[in-house]
Design a protein around this motif. Structure first.
Motif, mmCIF file in Angstrom:
data_model
loop_
_atom_site.group_PDB
_atom_site.id
_atom_site.type_symbol
_atom_site.label_atom_id
_atom_site.label_comp_id
_atom_site.label_asym_id
_atom_site.label_seq_id
_atom_site.Cartn_x
_atom_site.Cartn_y
_atom_site.Cartn_z
ATOM 1 N N ASP A 18 0.686 -1.322 -0.363
ATOM 2 C CA ASP A 18 -0.083 0.215 -0.243
ATOM 3 C C ASP A 18 1.484 1.458 0.009
ATOM 4 O O ASP A 18 0.444 2.619 -0.178
ATOM 5 C CB ASP A 18 -1.197 0.164 0.885
ATOM 6 N N SER A 96 -14.063 -5.289 10.522
ATOM 7 C CA SER A 96 -14.172 -3.404 11.362
ATOM 8 C C SER A 96 -14.008 -2.923 9.870
ATOM 9 O O SER A 96 -15.034 -3.472 8.658
ATOM 10 C CB SER A 96 -12.551 -3.356 11.435
ATOM 11 N N PRO A 98 -14.327 -0.209 6.544
ATOM 12 C CA PRO A 98 -13.612 0.611 5.274
ATOM 13 C C PRO A 98 -13.691 1.835 5.077
ATOM 14 O O PRO A 98 -14.094 2.773 6.153
ATOM 15 C CB PRO A 98 -14.551 0.023 4.242
ATOM 16 N N CYS A 99 -12.057 1.873 4.537
ATOM 17 C CA CYS A 99 -12.259 3.378 3.983
ATOM 18 C C CYS A 99 -11.188 3.651 2.488
ATOM 19 O O CYS A 99 -10.685 2.812 1.973
ATOM 20 C CB CYS A 99 -11.795 4.066 4.708
ATOM 21 N N LYS A 100 -11.073 4.937 2.399
ATOM 22 C CA LYS A 100 -9.991 4.483 0.968
ATOM 23 C C LYS A 100 -8.936 6.276 1.672
ATOM 24 O O LYS A 100 -9.421 6.494 2.836
ATOM 25 C CB LYS A 100 -10.863 5.904 -0.266
ATOM 26 N N GLU A 109 -8.394 1.838 -1.360
ATOM 27 C CA GLU A 109 -9.353 1.019 -1.216
ATOM 28 C C GLU A 109 -9.569 -0.010 -0.190
ATOM 29 O O GLU A 109 -8.448 -1.295 -0.495
ATOM 30 C CB GLU A 109 -10.380 0.563 -1.556
ATOM 31 N N ILE A 110 -9.446 -0.262 1.351
ATOM 32 C CA ILE A 110 -8.848 -1.207 2.257
ATOM 33 C C ILE A 110 -11.048 -1.282 2.618
ATOM 34 O O ILE A 110 -11.450 -0.546 3.274
ATOM 35 C CB ILE A 110 -8.367 -0.177 3.187
ATOM 36 N N SER A 111 -10.595 -2.958 2.612
ATOM 37 C CA SER A 111 -12.490 -3.313 2.811
ATOM 38 C C SER A 111 -12.202 -3.639 4.042
ATOM 39 O O SER A 111 -13.400 -3.721 4.766
ATOM 40 C CB SER A 111 -12.399 -4.392 2.254
ATOM 41 N N GLU A 112 -11.842 -3.297 4.632
ATOM 42 C CA GLU A 112 -11.574 -3.699 7.026
ATOM 43 C C GLU A 112 -10.295 -2.671 7.349
ATOM 44 O O GLU A 112 -9.345 -2.802 6.425
ATOM 45 C CB GLU A 112 -11.799 -5.038 6.545
#
Length: 189
Positions: A18, A96, A98-100, A109-112
């Motif tokens: 990342d 948990s 998500p956010c970008k 983009e993390i899904s958690e």
């Protein structure tokens, strides 16, 4: 026995993958200052954390890189960007929020991975013995402050000889107690 209580502001931990997406292939984190926990450091690098409602610009990255990208916010921060972040210990990311994340070279983009960090005490084995606590134990800690003293319950004890004795709380908790720059606490029974 009193110990230092530190306020942990919003921050991000990233994987090498990342980091490369956000800052460019082969990028290395830039040390800014050491943190109280051995081997941990604040970095010069900052990212934007984006939720459904709004974004938080200039969020610090802490190093070194980790095996999973994790965003630690206060409840106030999480609600302000429209994220339902659970209270969790660091690394407990399953399910948990998500956010970008936006960096200068790309977006992730993390899904958690968005959590509100559970308040905790880091201690070595010897320090835990002196405090009369064990790894994973839940304790209460009293902070004496000017006009806002309080007792924090649900504080998890984390014991390892790779730690330095300190308690970590987030900015919401620090503000609720009126903590100053040098704050100390003690376990109450």
């Amino acid at each position: 026995m009193k110990f230092l209580v530190e306020t942990s502001a919003r921050h991000v931990h990233v994987t090498k993958e990342d980091l490369a997406t956000l800052f460019g292939e082969g990028y290395e984190l830039t040390w800014k200052k050491d943190l109280s926990q051995p081997g941990q450091f604040a970095c010069e690098e900052r990212v934007t954390v984006v939720g459904p409602k709004k974004e938080l610009k200039g969020v610090s990255i802490l190093g070194p890189c980790r095996k999973a990208t994790q965003v630690e916010l206060s409840q106030t921060d999480a609600r302000s960007i429209g994220v339902a972040a659970p209270v969790r210990e660091s690394g407990d990311l399953a399910g948990s929020a998500p956010c970008k994340l936006i960096g200068p070279k790309g977006e992730v983009e993390i899904s958690e991975g968005v959590i509100v960090a559970k308040r905790h005490i880091h201690a070595t084995v010897a320090e835990a013995k002196e405090l009369g606590v064990t790894n994973g134990e839940i304790v209460s800690v009293k902070l004496d402050t000017d006009g806002r003293s309080l007792v924090f319950g649900d504080v998890v004890v984390r014991v390892s000889d790779s730690y330095a004795l300190a308690m970590h709380i987030d900015t919401d908790e620090s503000n609720a107690a009126g903590c100053g720059r040098e704050q100390y606490g003690e376990i109450v029974r």
